[in-house]
Write a protein that holds these residues in place. Structure first.
Motif, short mmCIF file in Angstrom:
data_model
loop_
_atom_site.label_atom_id
_atom_site.label_comp_id
_atom_site.label_asym_id
_atom_site.label_seq_id
_atom_site.Cartn_x
_atom_site.Cartn_y
_atom_site.Cartn_z
N ASN A 201 0.80 -1.23 0.00
CA ASN A 201 0.00 0.00 0.00
C ASN A 201 0.83 1.27 0.00
O ASN A 201 0.78 2.06 0.93
N GLY A 202 1.61 1.49 -1.02
CA GLY A 202 2.34 2.73 -1.15
C GLY A 202 3.21 2.63 -2.39
O GLY A 202 3.94 1.65 -2.53
N LYS A 205 6.80 2.35 -1.47
CA LYS A 205 7.14 1.02 -0.95
C LYS A 205 7.24 0.00 -2.08
O LYS A 205 8.04 -0.93 -2.01
N ALA A 212 14.65 -3.93 -3.93
CA ALA A 212 15.19 -4.95 -3.02
C ALA A 212 15.08 -6.35 -3.59
O ALA A 212 15.66 -7.28 -3.05
N GLN A 214 12.07 -8.03 -4.10
CA GLN A 214 10.87 -8.77 -3.71
C GLN A 214 10.02 -9.08 -4.93
O GLN A 214 9.38 -10.11 -5.02
N ASP B 123 9.47 -5.95 6.84
CA ASP B 123 9.09 -6.07 5.44
C ASP B 123 10.30 -6.50 4.61
O ASP B 123 11.44 -6.39 5.05
N PHE B 124 10.02 -6.96 3.41
CA PHE B 124 11.09 -7.45 2.54
C PHE B 124 12.19 -6.42 2.37
O PHE B 124 13.38 -6.72 2.45
N ALA B 125 11.79 -5.16 2.11
CA ALA B 125 12.79 -4.12 1.88
C ALA B 125 13.23 -3.45 3.18
O ALA B 125 14.00 -2.49 3.16
N ARG B 133 19.59 -10.76 4.17
CA ARG B 133 19.97 -11.11 2.80
C ARG B 133 21.44 -10.83 2.56
O ARG B 133 22.13 -11.58 1.88
N ARG B 141 14.48 -15.93 1.84
CA ARG B 141 13.11 -15.43 1.92
C ARG B 141 12.51 -15.78 3.28
O ARG B 141 12.51 -16.94 3.67
N GLU B 144 6.07 -14.19 4.26
CA GLU B 144 5.50 -12.87 3.98
C GLU B 144 4.77 -12.36 5.23
O GLU B 144 3.94 -13.06 5.81
N ARG B 146 2.80 -9.62 5.28
CA ARG B 146 1.45 -9.18 4.90
C ARG B 146 0.59 -10.41 4.63
O ARG B 146 0.30 -10.73 3.48
N ALA B 224 -6.24 -3.26 7.25
CA ALA B 224 -6.14 -2.43 6.04
C ALA B 224 -4.67 -2.25 5.64
O ALA B 224 -4.32 -2.35 4.47
N THR B 225 -3.80 -2.00 6.63
CA THR B 225 -2.39 -1.80 6.34
C THR B 225 -1.76 -3.08 5.78
O THR B 225 -0.89 -3.03 4.91
N ARG B 229 -8.20 -8.81 3.98
CA ARG B 229 -9.58 -8.37 3.87
C ARG B 229 -10.49 -8.97 4.92
O ARG B 229 -10.63 -10.17 5.02
N THR B 518 -0.37 6.17 7.09
CA THR B 518 0.00 4.78 6.86
C THR B 518 -0.67 4.23 5.61
O THR B 518 -0.14 3.34 4.97
N SER B 519 -1.84 4.75 5.25
CA SER B 519 -2.48 4.22 4.05
C SER B 519 -1.69 4.63 2.82
O SER B 519 -1.88 4.08 1.74
N ALA B 521 1.61 4.60 3.15
CA ALA B 521 2.90 4.05 3.56
C ALA B 521 3.91 5.14 3.92
O ALA B 521 5.10 4.99 3.76
#
Lengths: 336, 555
Positions: A201-202, A205, A212, A214, B123-125, B133, B141, B144, B146, B224-225, B229, B518-519, B521
């Motif tokens: 959601n960005g 990002k 990165a 992903q 998060d991944f990044a 990594r 990996r 996930e 999320r 939501a973040t 759902r 945050t919506s 990011a």
């Protein structure tokens, strides 16, 4: 409860009175801007004041907030100009009767027809392109072509997207519907969904996720990438101009309209006309790494490196017209 | 029963007229009933076409996602909360005393705050995975974040204190005797715990888990973040994305059914709670001193939970906050946001406490069936998800708006005056706030010492019913009232979905700011408002800690 209502009405009334008194003075224009909360104060308004002597008063807020506020204030609104992001929002404001028709030869001359309301109630000021982004170390540009082709199974698990309920994606799907019809668009969205995109959601990002590793490709607005590249030129993500052989890259706008009950209508028109001139356009668009809506204006050097691209020239009002249809279509296609 | 209590309430028996207290109690219950009824009534006139669309596209997924989230949070908080309580009550290990109270701290953290802070970290990044990594190769990996697992973990980490607090209290109340008896009969410590201690504490554990599940059901920001759902997220999406108010209401009605199920669960466990609390307290527990690696493992386990659930997210927020300040990215509206949030929370807390005192006092003056039902009904508010209340409040107000608007318009036309729009705009906020916090308020505000003689004495000295309440009961329950005020205050500060849906234009609060940032990011920008919410959330937590240490000392 009654006390609260009374108090709140008094406050609201006071606010309207206060603003009204302020905007009642001669050389002023009051702007409700959905841009200011995102991009900070606009230098371009200072330039306008310098040139014309007209003071610009801005009130920031997010798009839906300003919309609701205009609606609630009705003919008492102190606002002369509404500046909003996303064509769908402007279309909604126009449909709700919040904006008025402006017949200005200057605006018509400065802004291409597909970036304006067919009934001239709003006009685009800046263009934001929403295109394919790829990791330059892992993807060759030859592997990319159109948005539709992101549904190719070779991108399975390699695609990062924002959710379909995100407003720029709604507008994206909406214009696609206008271009290709519902059936074709739904088929495309199904292939996207089948590739099991990673939903983030960005836009920033998503770009970071691509860098990165992903995912390898994604779809974002270009100014998010420009902001990163301006600080970090070695960033390993580049834009690919989608649909160049076909309909052109999807674009959206931020734009402005004169409110239906503007007290300073002449000043409002003057401001919007000024904002469409090449000099103002450059300041306006430069500031946030957007593309100017007026093709005469120069683009920011960061953007210039990415070259010129063909815009999808379908009238951007489609973003509003097909917004609800787009939401439902994405639901049906399983694109979350 | 009526005779017995009436005998002690000579001064309150006034059969001829209906007491204003009863009217007020029923009125408050009606206030809670309106949104519920509005949402439920939408079920009677289903918009078939919308249901078909929802059924085909997402209803199954939403139901499955919501149900398994509840199950996961229920099970997770139950296990984690109980295990931690068992550790700190029945064992000794390094740092136990400090950890015992520190483990309550995550309660101050709204799930959506730990959600985005952890997303930034894991998060991944994010920094953690990037470092891994770099150390172990690019192909590494992690699962996930999320995902179902990620969302559930976040909620378990911040909601386990509900179970922990109740379990700890139950274990302490049981004392050491039951456990020792079982052991003297040849059971191992673990078997004794599983077969004796746990079953006895079951009502408390279930109540704690039910509270955690109610929180999970009402959560909007985290799901939501994380792009997970559930019904709350769908209500917001449908309301704003499709502008389909009817569809949103229908979704809210399903969510309401989930809430009812949880209320039943919690009420039934409360009914059985007497079972523990009625027991005579045995001697204090005799904690088992852990030695060697076991001792350190216990310390490490508690510390790990505390770190993941509190220290790490707060540290991340602080880091972002500092960066935001340094780069000048702090919202200039922060003082306004703070003022809005505080005034909203204060209004809600005051209203909730007044409501609760009126309800409880009406129940004391007139212990009739009607008042009891009103009290029970009104206290349901705490279990209703904010999104349900928002939708349920907006609907009737929209009808009122249109109905009253049309009427007034006709009346006003001759003068040519335009009407102020949105007649009901502001009261919505105050009303909604007053609802969710009712439960804690009830516990605190209820005129407790059940001595009718106090009332009678005061009344015989010439005080009216209101006077007795003001001059006798309120001073006596001052402590409880203060607690209730703080609890509702903090709950209101944290609340997100209802604030988003109900706030009047331009009225932003800290939680709205956190959502908006945050919506997109924009985590740096969300950090400082989030820290302010966590800071306020620490208040009731510190209070809770103070009581429990007082309890411990008293024993």
């Amino acid at each position: 409860m009654r006390v609260i209502t009374l108090l709140s009405r008094m406050v609201a009334f006071g606010l309207v009175l206060g603003l009204g008194a302020v905007s009642g003075e001669a050389q002023e224009v009051v702007v409700y801007s959905a841009r200011s909360s995102q991009y900070g104060p606009e230098l371009v308004f200072d330039a306008f004041t310098k040139k014309t002597g007209i003071q610009v008063k801005t009130f920031g807020g997010n798009t839906s907030e300003l919309f609701e506020r205009l609606k609630a204030e009705g003919d008492k609104t102190p606002a002369d100009v509404l500046i909003s992001v996303d064509a769908g929002n402007l279309w909604n404001a126009a449909r709700a009767g919040l904006l008025s028709r402006v017949d200005s030869p200057e605006i018509v001359a400065n802004i291409p027809a597909h970036l304006r309301d067919p009934e001239n109630r709003w006009a685009g000021l800046t263009v934001r392109a929403r295109t394919i982004m790829y990791n330059t170390k892992k993807v060759k540009p030859e592997e990319l072509s159109t948005y539709d082709a992101l549904g190719d199974p070779k991108w399975k698990g390699r695609l990062c997207l924002r959710t379909s309920s995100y407003v720029y994606n709604q507008s994206f799907v909406a214009t696609m519907i206008k271009r290709q019809g519902e059936a074709k668009t739904e088929a495309v969205m199904k292939t996207w969904a089948a590739n099991e995109p990673i939903l983030i959601n960005g836009d920033t990002k998503i770009l970071e996720a691509i860098a990165a590793g992903q995912c390898d490709v994604g779809v974002t607005n270009t100014y998010y990438l420009a902001r990163i590249v301006a600080k970090d030129p070695a960033f390993v993500v580049a834009p690919f101009w989608a649909n160049q052989q076909t309909t052109g890259t999807h674009i959206n706008i931020s734009g402005a309209g004169v409110t239906a009950h503007a007290k300073n209508r002449a000043n409002a028109i003057k401001l919007i006309e000024f904002l469409t001139t090449p000099e103002a356009q450059q300041m306006f668009a430069d500031h946030a790494f957007e593309y100017p809506a007026n093709p005469q204006a120069a683009v920011n050097p960061v953007l210039a490196k990415w070259g010129k691209f063909k815009q999808d020239d379908i009238n951007i009002a489609a973003a509003g017209e097909f917004q609800a249809a787009a939401t439902r279509l994405a639901d049906r296609a399983g694109y979350k | 029963m009526p005779q017995a209590s009436d005998a002690g309430r000579v001064f309150t028996a006034r059969p001829a007229s209906v007491s204003p207290w009863v009217v007020a109690a029923v009125g408050i219950a009606a206030l809670v009933a309106v949104p519920v009824a509005a949402v439920l009534s939408s079920l009677t006139s289903p918009a078939v076409e919308i249901w078909v669309h929802l059924w085909r596209t997402q209803l199954v997924e939403l139901t499955w996602n919501t149900a398994r989230l509840l199950a996961g949070v229920g099970a997770g908080t139950l296990v984690l909360g109980t295990a931690l309580a068992w550790l700190v009550v029945h064992h000794r290990f390094p740092g136990r005393a400090a950890l015992e109270w520190a483990l309550v701290l995550p309660l101050a953290m709204p799930a959506y705050v730990i959600g985005f802070a952890s997303l930034g970290l894991f998060d991944f990044a994010g920094p953690v995975q990037t470092a891994l990594r770099r150390a172990f190769g690019e192909s590494l990996r992690l699962p996930e974040i999320r995902s179902y697992g990620g969302v559930t973990l976040m909620m378990v980490l911040v909601y386990y204190p509900y179970v922990y607090l109740l379990a700890r209290a139950a274990f302490r109340a049981q004392g050491g005797a039951t456990l020792e008896t079982a052991r003297s009969l040849g059971r191992s410590r673990l078997v004794a715990f599983l077969r004796v201690t746990l079953p006895l504490a079951r009502p408390s554990l279930v109540a704690g888990a039910a509270l955690a599940m109610m929180e999970a059901l009402a959560d909007f920001g985290t799901v939501a973040t994380f792009g997970y759902r559930t019904y709350t997220e769908a209500i917001y999406r449908v309301w704003y994305g499709m502008f389909e108010r009817i569809a949103a209401t229908q979704l809210a009605s399903v969510l309401l059914l989930f809430a009812f199920a949880l209320i039943l669960l919690e009420r039934s466990s409360r009914g059985r709670q007497r079972f523990t609390q009625g027991m005579r307290r045995g001697p204090a527990t005799m904690p088992l001193p852990l030695t060697g690696w076991r001792a350190w493992a216990a310390t490490a386990a508690c510390a790990a939970v505390l770190t993941l659930a509190f220290l790490l997210p707060v540290g991340q927020l602080a880091w972002w906050g500092i960066e935001a300040v340094r780069e000048g990215r702090v919202s200039r509206d922060f003082p306004v946001l703070l003022a809005n949030t505080l005034s909203l929370a204060a209004l809600a807390a005051a209203a909730a406490c007044v409501f609760a005192v009126v309800l409880a006092y009406a129940g004391r003056l007139h212990p009739t069936r009607a008042v009891q039902v009103a009290g029970q009904f009104a206290s349901m508010g705490y279990a209703l998800p904010g999104s349900v209340i928002a939708v349920g409040v907006l609907l009737p107000l929209a009808w009122l708006d249109h109905g009253a608007g049309a009427l007034l318009e006709r009346a006003a036309r001759p003068t040519g005056r335009a009407l102020p729009h949105r007649v009901g705009d502001r009261p919505r906020r105050g009303l909604r706030r007053a609802l969710p916090g009712r439960e804690p308020a009830d516990g605190g505000c209820e005129p407790h010492p059940d001595l009718p003689i106090l009332d009678d004495a005061a009344r015989s000295l010439g005080a009216g019913a209101g006077g007795v309440l003001r001059r006798v009961h309120v001073p006596m329950i001052r402590g409880g009232l203060a607690t209730a005020l703080i609890l509702v205050f903090v709950e209101t500060m944290k609340e997100m979905p209802a604030t988003l849906l109900l706030r009047p234009f331009g009225f932003n609060t800290l939680s709205v700011e956190v959502w908006e940032r945050t919506s997109e990011a924009l985590w740096h920008e969300a950090a400082i408002p989030a820290l302010a919410i966590v800071g306020a959330g620490l208040l009731p937590v510190i209070l809770a800690i103070r009581w429990s240490t007082r309890d411990t000392r008293g024993r």
